[in-house]
Scaffold this motif. Structure first.
Motif, short mmCIF file in Angstrom:
data_model
loop_
_atom_site.label_atom_id
_atom_site.label_comp_id
_atom_site.label_asym_id
_atom_site.label_seq_id
_atom_site.Cartn_x
_atom_site.Cartn_y
_atom_site.Cartn_z
N GLN A 166 3.48 6.89 19.18
CA GLN A 166 2.07 6.59 19.43
C GLN A 166 1.52 5.59 18.41
O GLN A 166 0.62 4.81 18.73
N ALA A 167 2.07 5.59 17.21
CA ALA A 167 1.57 4.71 16.15
C ALA A 167 1.90 3.25 16.38
O ALA A 167 1.24 2.35 15.85
N LEU A 168 2.95 2.99 17.18
CA LEU A 168 3.36 1.61 17.43
C LEU A 168 2.42 0.91 18.39
O LEU A 168 1.95 1.49 19.38
N LYS A 169 2.17 -0.35 18.12
CA LYS A 169 1.49 -1.22 19.09
C LYS A 169 2.44 -1.48 20.27
O LYS A 169 3.66 -1.38 20.11
N PRO A 170 1.93 -1.87 21.42
CA PRO A 170 2.82 -2.33 22.49
C PRO A 170 3.71 -3.47 21.97
O PRO A 170 3.23 -4.39 21.32
N GLY A 171 4.99 -3.36 22.23
CA GLY A 171 5.95 -4.34 21.72
C GLY A 171 6.44 -4.05 20.32
O GLY A 171 7.33 -4.73 19.81
N GLY A 172 5.86 -3.04 19.67
CA GLY A 172 6.26 -2.71 18.30
C GLY A 172 7.64 -2.09 18.23
O GLY A 172 8.15 -1.54 19.22
N ALA B 210 0.86 -1.18 0.00
CA ALA B 210 0.00 0.00 0.00
C ALA B 210 0.90 1.23 0.00
O ALA B 210 1.97 1.22 0.62
N THR B 211 0.48 2.27 -0.71
CA THR B 211 1.24 3.51 -0.74
C THR B 211 0.30 4.68 -0.52
O THR B 211 -0.89 4.61 -0.85
N GLN B 212 0.85 5.74 0.04
CA GLN B 212 0.07 6.95 0.29
C GLN B 212 0.96 8.16 0.07
O GLN B 212 2.01 8.28 0.70
N VAL B 213 0.54 9.04 -0.84
CA VAL B 213 1.25 10.30 -1.04
C VAL B 213 0.86 11.23 0.10
O VAL B 213 -0.33 11.51 0.31
N THR B 214 1.86 11.67 0.86
CA THR B 214 1.58 12.53 2.00
C THR B 214 2.79 13.38 2.33
O THR B 214 3.93 12.96 2.12
N ASP B 215 2.54 14.54 2.85
CA ASP B 215 3.58 15.42 3.37
C ASP B 215 3.80 15.03 4.84
O ASP B 215 2.86 15.08 5.64
N LEU B 216 5.01 14.62 5.18
CA LEU B 216 5.27 14.18 6.55
C LEU B 216 5.08 15.31 7.56
O LEU B 216 4.94 15.05 8.76
N ALA B 217 5.05 16.55 7.10
CA ALA B 217 4.77 17.67 8.00
C ALA B 217 3.32 17.67 8.46
O ALA B 217 2.98 18.32 9.45
N GLU B 218 2.47 16.93 7.75
CA GLU B 218 1.04 16.89 8.08
C GLU B 218 0.53 15.48 8.35
O GLU B 218 -0.62 15.30 8.75
N PHE B 219 1.36 14.48 8.15
CA PHE B 219 0.94 13.08 8.24
C PHE B 219 0.53 12.73 9.67
O PHE B 219 1.21 13.08 10.63
N MET B 220 -0.59 12.01 9.79
CA MET B 220 -1.09 11.56 11.09
C MET B 220 -1.22 10.04 11.06
O MET B 220 -2.25 9.51 10.64
N PRO B 221 -0.20 9.30 11.46
CA PRO B 221 -0.33 7.84 11.46
C PRO B 221 -1.35 7.38 12.49
O PRO B 221 -1.54 8.03 13.53
N GLN B 222 -1.97 6.27 12.19
CA GLN B 222 -2.99 5.73 13.09
C GLN B 222 -2.35 5.27 14.40
O GLN B 222 -1.40 4.50 14.40
N ALA B 223 -2.87 5.71 15.50
CA ALA B 223 -2.30 5.39 16.81
C ALA B 223 -2.48 3.92 17.14
O ALA B 223 -3.53 3.33 16.87
N GLY B 224 -1.46 3.32 17.75
CA GLY B 224 -1.53 1.95 18.24
C GLY B 224 -1.78 0.90 17.18
O GLY B 224 -2.26 -0.19 17.48
N HIS B 225 -1.42 1.20 15.94
CA HIS B 225 -1.79 0.34 14.82
C HIS B 225 -0.65 -0.51 14.26
O HIS B 225 -0.88 -1.61 13.76
N TYR B 226 0.58 -0.03 14.35
CA TYR B 226 1.68 -0.65 13.60
C TYR B 226 2.57 -1.54 14.47
O TYR B 226 2.95 -1.18 15.58
#
Length: 195
Positions: free
Chosen positions: A118-124, A78-94
């Motif tokens: 914040q985006a990492l799961k516990p243990g991620g 999966a790919t997503q064009v995004t500016d990392l200055a505005e990117f909001m990764p999903q919390a607790g997901h990765y």
């Protein structure tokens, strides 16, 4: 700038994964978020290992090449064009976040890095490799702006919530396409979010 760089017909950083990431890949669990993925070499490698990968980048040209490389290698990313200055990764997901030579200004890192934690799961795991300030004198790749370069002390402060499983500055031969070629001064970090 990145669209211009990636518009070359070849893969400017090659099609093989970053060597440090390849060494650490067996530790990773999905889904994986790959920051500044570019032309797809790292995301495609991780997908080949059976991981679900989202590669984000500001360059639609680079990510189009990433999708082409994935198709040629028989994997899906999966790919997503995004500016990392505005990117909001999903919390607790990765299960893992990958940052390979994703050199960003300090003001942007101050916003993004807490979101990565914040985006990492516990243990991620976070797997990061970047050039250090000593790289400027080498001329074998990387930005010439010291504000965009990292070292071990900076990373320790930037990710206070991650347990460092590996954090080192080293010199190694980097052979990644035509723009990263030669002995390089790098910092390598594997950090784990407490479970």
């Amino acid at each position: 700038m990145w669209n211009e760089r990636y518009s070359a017909p070849d893969y400017v950083y090659g099609t093989e994964p970053n060597a440090f990431l390849a060494q650490q890949a067996s530790r990773l669990q999905g889904p994986v978020l790959s920051l500044a993925e570019g032309e797809g070499r790292n995301a495609v490698h991780l997908a080949h290992l059976g991981l679900d990968v989202l590669g984000v980048d500001s360059s639609d040209v680079g990510l189009a090449k990433a999708q082409r490389l994935a198709g040629e290698r028989g994997v899906r990313i999966a790919t997503q064009v995004t500016d990392l200055a505005e990117f909001m990764p999903q919390a607790g997901h990765y299960g893992a976040v990958v940052s390979i030579f994703a050199h960003l200004p300090s003001r942007l890192r101050q916003r993004l890095y807490p979101l990565v934690e914040q985006a990492l799961k516990p243990g991620g795991l976070l797997v990061l490799e970047a050039y250090t300030p000593r790289q400027i004198a080498r001329g074998t790749g990387g930005p010439k702006d010291v504000d965009m370069l990292l070292d071990a002390d900076l990373l320790r402060r930037a990710f206070p919530g991650l347990e460092p499983l590996l954090l080192q500055e080293t010199e190694r031969d980097v052979t990644e396409g035509r723009l990263h070629t030669g002995v390089a001064s790098v910092v390598q970090f594997v950090g784990r979010k407490p479970g």
